[in-house]
Design an enzyme around this catalytic site. Structure first.
Site, short mmCIF file in Angstrom:
data_model
loop_
_atom_site.label_atom_id
_atom_site.label_comp_id
_atom_site.label_asym_id
_atom_site.label_seq_id
_atom_site.Cartn_x
_atom_site.Cartn_y
_atom_site.Cartn_z
CG HIS A 343 -32.03 18.91 -17.24
ND1 HIS A 343 -32.68 17.94 -17.97
CD2 HIS A 343 -30.81 18.40 -16.96
CE1 HIS A 343 -31.90 16.88 -18.09
NE2 HIS A 343 -30.75 17.15 -17.50
CE LYS A 533 -47.61 19.72 -16.90
NZ LYS A 533 -46.63 19.65 -17.96
NE ARG A 534 -42.44 19.32 -7.40
CZ ARG A 534 -41.40 19.21 -6.59
NH1 ARG A 534 -40.60 18.15 -6.67
NH2 ARG A 534 -41.13 20.14 -5.70
CE LYS A 539 -43.13 21.97 -13.94
NZ LYS A 539 -42.60 21.27 -15.14
CB THR A 641 -40.44 13.76 -20.25
OG1 THR A 641 -40.55 14.03 -18.85
CG2 THR A 641 -39.06 14.14 -20.74
CE LYS A 645 -42.65 10.17 -18.86
NZ LYS A 645 -42.34 10.77 -17.54
C1 26V Z 1 -32.73 22.33 -9.31
C2 26V Z 1 -32.50 22.20 -7.98
C3 26V Z 1 -31.77 23.25 -7.34
C4 26V Z 1 -31.23 22.82 -6.02
C5 26V Z 1 -32.27 22.17 -5.20
C6 26V Z 1 -32.79 20.92 -5.85
C7 26V Z 1 -32.99 21.10 -7.29
C8 26V Z 1 -33.65 20.14 -7.98
C9 26V Z 1 -33.85 20.27 -9.31
C10 26V Z 1 -33.39 21.38 -9.97
C11 26V Z 1 -33.54 21.56 -11.41
C12 26V Z 1 -34.66 20.88 -11.94
C13 26V Z 1 -34.63 21.05 -13.40
C14 26V Z 1 -35.60 20.17 -14.06
O1 26V Z 1 -36.16 19.24 -13.49
N1 26V Z 1 -35.81 20.43 -15.30
C15 26V Z 1 -36.73 19.66 -16.10
O2 26V Z 1 -35.96 18.72 -16.82
C16 26V Z 1 -36.77 17.89 -17.63
C17 26V Z 1 -35.87 16.86 -18.25
O3 26V Z 1 -34.97 17.45 -19.12
C18 26V Z 1 -37.50 18.73 -18.65
O4 26V Z 1 -38.34 17.88 -19.40
C19 26V Z 1 -38.34 19.80 -17.96
O5 26V Z 1 -38.91 20.65 -18.91
C20 26V Z 1 -37.46 20.59 -17.02
O6 26V Z 1 -38.23 21.49 -16.23
#
Ligand code: 26V
Length: 793
Positions: A343, A533-534, A539, A641, A645
């Site tokens: 992701h 968004k975050r 971003k 995503t 929406k």
């Molecule tokens: C990484 C980590 C690392 C450890 C600590 C907690 C944590 C939490 C999340 C992540 C990775 C997050 C990756 C993510 O959310 N990617 C998003 O995924 C969406 C669904 O595929 C996509 O639409 C977004 O573009 C993408 O940023």
């Protein structure tokens, strides 16, 4: 329904009608709906057992579900009945719905995707289980104090959770630490600590009640929750120490998005839920099919990012140490069962664990990782790969402090590795996974993300749903791609008028809500321009803000011009340790305070930062948006995503050629989206060949004035240096290429103004957006996973 709700209120909530408070009625309504689900749930489970078909297991550290009441009612076709029943008792369904807390067991896109996928799996009648963690405190609640983000714990379970069922009989031991013993040819891991994982199940209803699947979240308890010997000896805290340690595993969701936490507790959480899930899958398989060797025929395990990738090693361990398979056989079973979704390409987000930590916590898994690694490296050697390539493929990063690379482990342990949008998948092949891709050239594939149209159209926007039904009939409710029939109505002035009325009503409702929560007054006839968004530098909320400041300047210098009244709405959470993200929130609020109180802009521009953005807030904001900001640096947003929406709800997009924006453009057509900025290739090229943001700033008066105004404290008179560093970063390196894209973004915004001023054109474009994004339904995405990865019907 009316009688049922009263019966439930009396006998299960324990209140009579006269004493009952709104929350009691809400509870009674939920339990009544839940009763209707349960029969379907049993029927689905029985059907799966009878058919003996393949099941899908979706392993995810995050499920960002939000509220379930409306989803459940709507998918079972009960909304009207419940609404009428409650009205007869003097209650408004919409008001009671607001009493339900959000299940915010996720950070952002990855977690919300998991929730949409669960709903689509049930809708497509695919037997599936979601596996995750039942965090006691999900995503933190964001308060804004004097413009700064303050994090507060989210207590979503404070009033109990009526949707869940304790399944204490489904419990497994999960070990940590200890030693590995070898005796008569076998290996056993003797952990030093053990906790018990027990299951808590939530039913997930598909559209029209097609199927009810299970979301199984693990909670933790100590094997010996209260050590009576210690307690009786007066050590009251020590007696509970083990329980406290177990609790910590499920206490909080790590609130970082795209930056690894790197802490031992995080690895413990990952192993805790991966191990419990794999044990549960194997127990079910052996119980019904006898032999673990047939696992790939009956189970497909999807890893949602690398967070559960230790499951690769855990499945290997159980197959070898417990079920007695040879290594090679176990490896074939593992690879044929597991698939992995990536992701993000951000290098800082790729998880890896210090080898000493991994070895101390999971000594047996460390051995297995070494064994897998030597196999993979041998294959690379036989394929004639260079030393450099072999080092890149290795599961162990040998540069400096040795680390276990979780993405490489997931990649080699899976038969399928997928990206989440076409561009992202191509970039996976050419960047982070290029050497693994060369070794296993058929493994990487694309599955462009999708969103469930039940929650993100029907439930959040009933007004629009009604108008669409009047226009093209009901077929789109069962197949979102049928929305293309709307293309024929794009030039129909009457239809456009009705859509515009719905949009205006949604904007009035949002304005009323924001009046209530923030005390701000918004003009519903202004263009609602939204970025939610975050908060992350890639971003580029900052690009939006700098442009806002430039626009503010322009409006003040040329008040006589025909400006389009705009409301800039921003919202999102910053990781608590992410300094610049928090500063961007403060800057938004500083800019808002100044602009909103400046009479010289005459209400032409307003800036709003909505506090505590979450799924339920999104359901209110998206239907009211005119313009969707999807402005990440090209190549950095894997998919997005939210972009889908907004388009589904009739907003136009201003965006870069990044993630799924590209595929949205291909479908809605170049005239119905405003694209600006560098391409991913151009970004790479600039980064490689030197990029000089200072020169750009110096050469662009609008940009220079805006950046300098922010840097010199125009918006922060109480602390004039507050944004010196943030703006200095733009001059010095501008890693996210804000300066490079500023001019074309500004031009894009003026193009948006021009379309807005041609009312008929705007309406037509909005219709083309709604009509052509049905393809981004998560039903289509899940259909592709089912056919091309899982091999399920
Ligand atoms: C990484 C980590 C690392 C450890 C600590 C907690 C944590 C939490 C999340 C992540 C990775 C997050 C990756 C993510 O959310 N990617 C998003 O995924 C969406 C669904 O595929 C996509 O639409 C977004 O573009 C993408 O940023």
């Amino acid at each position: 329904m009316k009688a049922l709700i009263v019966d439930v209120l009396r006998h299960r909530v324990g209140k009579d009608e006269r004493a009952a408070k709104p929350h009691d009625w809400f509870q009674a309504a939920v339990l009544s709906v839940r009763d209707k689900i349960i029969d379907q749930w049993f029927a689905s489970t029985r059907r799966t057992y009878d058919e003996g078909g393949k099941r899908v297991y979706y392993l995810s550290m995050e499920f960002l579900i939000g509220r379930l009441m409306r989803d459940a009612m709507s998918n079972l076709g009960l909304t009207r009945d419940v609404e009428n029943a409650l009205r007869d008792h003097g209650f408004d369904l919409a008001q009671l719905e607001d009493l339900e807390p959000d299940a915010a067991l996720g950070n952002g896109g990855l977690g919300r995707l998991a929730a949409c996928f669960m709903e689509s799996l049930a809708t497509l009648d695919i037997p599936a289980y979601g596996y995750g963690i039942r965090y006691v405190n999900g995503m933190f609640r964001q308060r804004v104090d004097d413009g700064w983000q303050v994090e507060l714990p989210e207590t979503w379970l404070a009033h109990g959770n009526p949707w869940e069922f304790d399944r204490r009989e489904s419990a497994y031991r999960v070990g940590f630490g200890g030693e590995v013993l070898e005796a008569n040819g076998g290996v056993t891991w003797r952990p030093a600590e053990q906790v018990e994982a027990s299951a808590v199940d939530t039913p997930v209803v598909g559209w029209r009640g097609a199927r009810v699947n299970t979301l199984r979240l693990w909670t933790a308890s100590a094997l010996d929750p209260l050590r009576l010997d210690a307690f009786n000896a007066g050590d009251h805290a020590g007696a509970l120490a083990e329980q406290v340690k177990a609790d910590s595993l499920v206490r909080v969701l790590y609130p970082a998005d795209n930056t690894p936490a790197g802490q031992e507790l995080r690895l413990r959480q990952e192993f805790f839920f991966s191990s419990a899930s794999i044990q549960d899958i194997l127990r079910r398989h052996v119980q019904y099919h006898g032999d673990v060797r047939s696992l790939p025929e009956k189970a497909a395990i999807q890893l949602n990012d690398t967070h559960p990738s230790v499951a690769v090693a855990e499945l290997m361990r159980l197959l070898i140490d417990v079920y007695g398979l040879e290594f090679d056989e176990a490896w074939d079973v593992t690879k044929a069962t597991i698939a992995y979704t990536n992701h993000t390409l951000l290098p800082e987000a790729l998880e890896s664990w210090p080898l000493p930590l991994f070895e101390r916590l999971l000594p047996r898994h460390m051995q297995i990782v070494y064994a897998i690694n030597s196999r993979v490296l041998r294959e690379a050697g036989r394929a004639g790969m260079s030393g450099e390539q072999i080092a890149a493929i290795s599961l162990i990063d040998e540069g400096g402090e040795r680390r276990v690379r979780m993405a490489n482990l997931a990649f080699v342990g899976a038969h399928s590795v997928n990206g989440v949008a076409a561009l992202h998948t191509e970039l996976m092949k050419s960047t982070v996974f290029s050497d693994l891709h060369a070794l296993y050239p058929t493994r990487i594939n694309n599955k462009t993300n999708g969103v469930t149209p039940r929650r993100w159209l029907q439930q959040c926007n009933p007004g629009l749903t009604k108008v669409i039904r009047e226009g093209i009939g009901d077929a789109f409710l069962d197949d979102a791609e049928k929305l293309t029939d709307l293309n024929a109505l794009a030039g129909d002035a009457q239809f456009g008028e009705r859509l515009a009325e719905v949009k205006r009503a949604n904007k009035v409702a949002l304005a009323a809500h924001l009046k209530q929560v923030m005390g701000i007054r918004l003009n519903p006839d202004a263009l609602f321009d939204v970025q939610i968004k975050r908060i992350h530098e890639y971003k580029r909320q900052l690009l939006n803000l700098v442009e806002t400041v430039a626009l503010y300047d322009q409006i003040r210098s040329h008040p006589e011009r025909d400006w389009v009244p705009r409301v800039k709405i921003l919202g999102g959470k910053a990781a608590p340790s992410y300094h610049n993200a928090k500063l961007i929130i403060k800057l938004t609020n500083d800019i808002a305070r100044r602009i909103n109180s400046d009479p010289s802009v005459g209400g032409l521009l307003k800036v709003v930062f909505v506090p505590n953005y979450n799924v339920s807030f999104a359901e209110k904001i998206i239907p009211a948006a005119d313009l969707s900001e999807q402005i990440s640096t090209a190549g950095m947003e894997a998919s997005g995503t939210g972009n889908m929406k907004f388009a589904l709800n009739g907003a136009l997009t201003i965006g870069t050629l990044d993630g799924a924006n590209i595929e949205i453009k291909d479908r809605v057509g170049d005239d119905n989206i405003v694209i600006f900025g560098l391409t991913a290739d151009e970004v790479n090229e600039k980064r490689a060949n030197g990029y000089n943001p200072r020169e750009i700033i110096e050469g662009n008066r609008e940009l220079r004035q805006a950046v300098n105004a922010i840097a010199s404290g125009v918006f922060s008179p109480d602390d004039p240096d507050r944004y010196k560093g943030l703006m200095g970063g733009l001059y010095d390196h501008d890693w996210f290429m804000l300066c490079a894209d500023f001019d074309s973004y500004t031009q894009g915004q003026r193009k948006v103004d021009a379309i807005w001023q041609d009312e008929a054109l705007w309406r037509k474009s909005a219709i083309h957006n709604i009509a052509n994004v049905g393809w981004f339904s998560s039903d289509r995405t899940i259909g592709e996973y089912a056919r091309e990865i899982w091999g399920v019907k």
